[in-house]
Design an enzyme around this catalytic site. Structure first.
Site, PDB file in Angstrom:
ATOM      1  N   ASN A   1       0.189  -0.683   5.325  1.00  0.00           N
ATOM      2  CA  ASN A   1       1.091   0.162   6.113  1.00  0.00           C
ATOM      3  C   ASN A   1       0.519   0.183   7.526  1.00  0.00           C
ATOM      4  O   ASN A   1      -0.177   1.121   7.909  1.00  0.00           O
ATOM      5  CB  ASN A   1       1.128   1.593   5.573  1.00  0.00           C
TER       6      ASN A   1
ATOM      7  N   GLU B   1       0.843  -1.197   0.000  1.00  0.00           N
ATOM      8  CA  GLU B   1       0.000   0.000   0.000  1.00  0.00           C
ATOM      9  C   GLU B   1       0.880   1.250   0.000  1.00  0.00           C
ATOM     10  O   GLU B   1       1.934   1.280   0.639  1.00  0.00           O
ATOM     11  CB  GLU B   1      -0.875  -0.023   1.244  1.00  0.00           C
TER      12      GLU B   1
ATOM     13  N   ASN C   1      -7.210   5.896  -2.028  1.00  0.00           N
ATOM     14  CA  ASN C   1      -6.087   5.015  -1.715  1.00  0.00           C
ATOM     15  C   ASN C   1      -6.236   3.818  -2.637  1.00  0.00           C
ATOM     16  O   ASN C   1      -7.145   2.999  -2.463  1.00  0.00           O
ATOM     17  CB  ASN C   1      -6.158   4.609  -0.236  1.00  0.00           C
TER      18      ASN C   1
ATOM     19  N   CYS D   1      -4.880  -3.052   3.091  1.00  0.00           N
ATOM     20  CA  CYS D   1      -4.656  -2.810   4.518  1.00  0.00           C
ATOM     21  C   CYS D   1      -5.867  -3.176   5.384  1.00  0.00           C
ATOM     22  O   CYS D   1      -6.156  -4.348   5.578  1.00  0.00           O
ATOM     23  CB  CYS D   1      -4.224  -1.363   4.725  1.00  0.00           C
TER      24      CYS D   1
ATOM     25  N   LYS E   1      -9.463   1.592  -2.013  1.00  0.00           N
ATOM     26  CA  LYS E   1      -9.695   1.111  -0.645  1.00  0.00           C
ATOM     27  C   LYS E   1     -11.066   1.534  -0.133  1.00  0.00           C
ATOM     28  O   LYS E   1     -11.421   2.714  -0.139  1.00  0.00           O
ATOM     29  CB  LYS E   1      -8.597   1.644   0.265  1.00  0.00           C
TER      30      LYS E   1
ATOM     31  N   GLU F   1      -6.590   8.929   7.364  1.00  0.00           N
ATOM     32  CA  GLU F   1      -7.035   8.460   6.051  1.00  0.00           C
ATOM     33  C   GLU F   1      -8.407   9.024   5.682  1.00  0.00           C
ATOM     34  O   GLU F   1      -8.677   9.331   4.518  1.00  0.00           O
ATOM     35  CB  GLU F   1      -7.069   6.935   6.005  1.00  0.00           C
TER      36      GLU F   1
END
Length: 309
Positions: free
Chosen positions: A193, A46, A106, A168, A123, A142
């Site tokens: 991450n 990621e 993302n 993730c 994501k 995020e």
């Protein structure tokens, strides 16, 4: 046998001052190793091109935009696509995407062996918060910088196999694997991450975090009879430790390859996609055994609703 030799290209920390060119050079070195190992496909983490910038609280839009890619490939990443095409290796990696109409995601992409993008995933499950939180030891923003993905969980035919992606925090949600499993996914790729431990935390705390990461992926693999490749960004990134633990999981839920370091490291395993067949046809024969009339609550609500007493 439909064997795909897969490389999980774990990456050590990327500091805030590192340039795209420096990072791509590291990715190229891992790709060189992958060629020597006979890989057909290499999976990177990621946000593979930058530090995990959502840990920084930024109010100036211009300060935020520098972390996003407006096109892919671009000048910085073209050498990676060129090298992969030269070697005949398909690749998957994550990055921060800015769309032409100004949306921010993302994102992960997947290429074929000719270097052409054949799949894109954005994501869906964004963790963290959107405003500065003074009670946190570090920020996880995020929700401030990304929108929830709008592409769902598609799968693509690539290298003679059905492939899907997630990112993730997605790996902790069983629905993610099931939606791809219902489309026949034989390989699910994901980068992460994930924060490791702070200076006050114990080795036991890290062990538990690694266990939960493994558990999420091994269960998803077994319950959907699919290979799962989970690849980390790891090490001390701008003073913030990231968890390593990259793994390749077979369709029976067993870990067949595991990273041993917190740096740039390639793990490799020959993955026979035909090994998915027994689980899909016998252990979990969805068509014969799923009882969808009882599953409506899964999509009808989000938070917990207790039954009336």
């Amino acid at each position: 046998m439909r064997e795909i030799v897969i490389g999980g290209a774990q990456m050590g920390p990327i500091q805030r001052t590192d340039t795209r060119a420096q990072v791509v050079d590291r990715m190229l070195a891992l790709l060189d190793q992958a060629r020597g190992a006979g890989c057909d496909l290499v999976v990177f983490p990621e946000l593979a091109l930058t530090t995990f910038f959502p840990r920084w609280y930024m109010e100036d839009p211009a300060e935020v935009e520098v972390w996003f890619e407006a096109e892919m490939p671009n000048a910085a990443t073209q050498p990676l696509f060129d090298r992969a095409r030269e070697y005949g290796i398909a690749i998957s990696f994550g990055y921060a995407e800015r769309t032409p109409d100004g949306h921010h995601f993302n994102t992960s992409i997947l290429t074929d062996k000719a270097g052409e993008i054949v799949g894109k995933y954005r994501k869906v499950h964004l963790p963290g918060h959107s405003e500065y939180d003074s009670d946190r030891a570090f920020q996880h923003l995020e929700k401030r910088y990304f929108e929830p993905g709008d592409l769902g969980f598609p799968v693509w035919r690539n290298l003679d196999a059905w492939m899907g992606m997630c990112i993730c925090n997605d790996r902790r949600w069983p629905e993610v694997y099931r939606v791809m499993g219902l489309q026949g996914a034989e390989l699910i790729m994901l980068g992460y991450n994930t924060p490791s431990v702070n200076s006050q935390a114990s080795a036991e705390g890290l062990e538990k975090r690694l266990y939960h990461s493994d558990l999420s992926m091994t269960a998803g693999a077994y319950q959907n009879a699919s290979w799962v490749v989970g690849v980390a960004k790891a090490g001390d990134e701008d003073g913030h430790p990231l968890m390593a633990g990259s793994i390749i999981v077979d369709p029976n839920g067993f870990v067949v390859a595991r990273a041993e370091t917190e740096g740039d490291e390639l793990i490799v395993h020959p993955c026979d996609m035909d090994l998915c067949a027994f689980g899909k046809s016998t252990i979990f024969d969805f068509a014969r055994h799923r009882r969808t009339e009882h599953y409506g609550r899964i999509t009808a609500q989000t938070g917990v609703e207790y039954p009336d007493t």
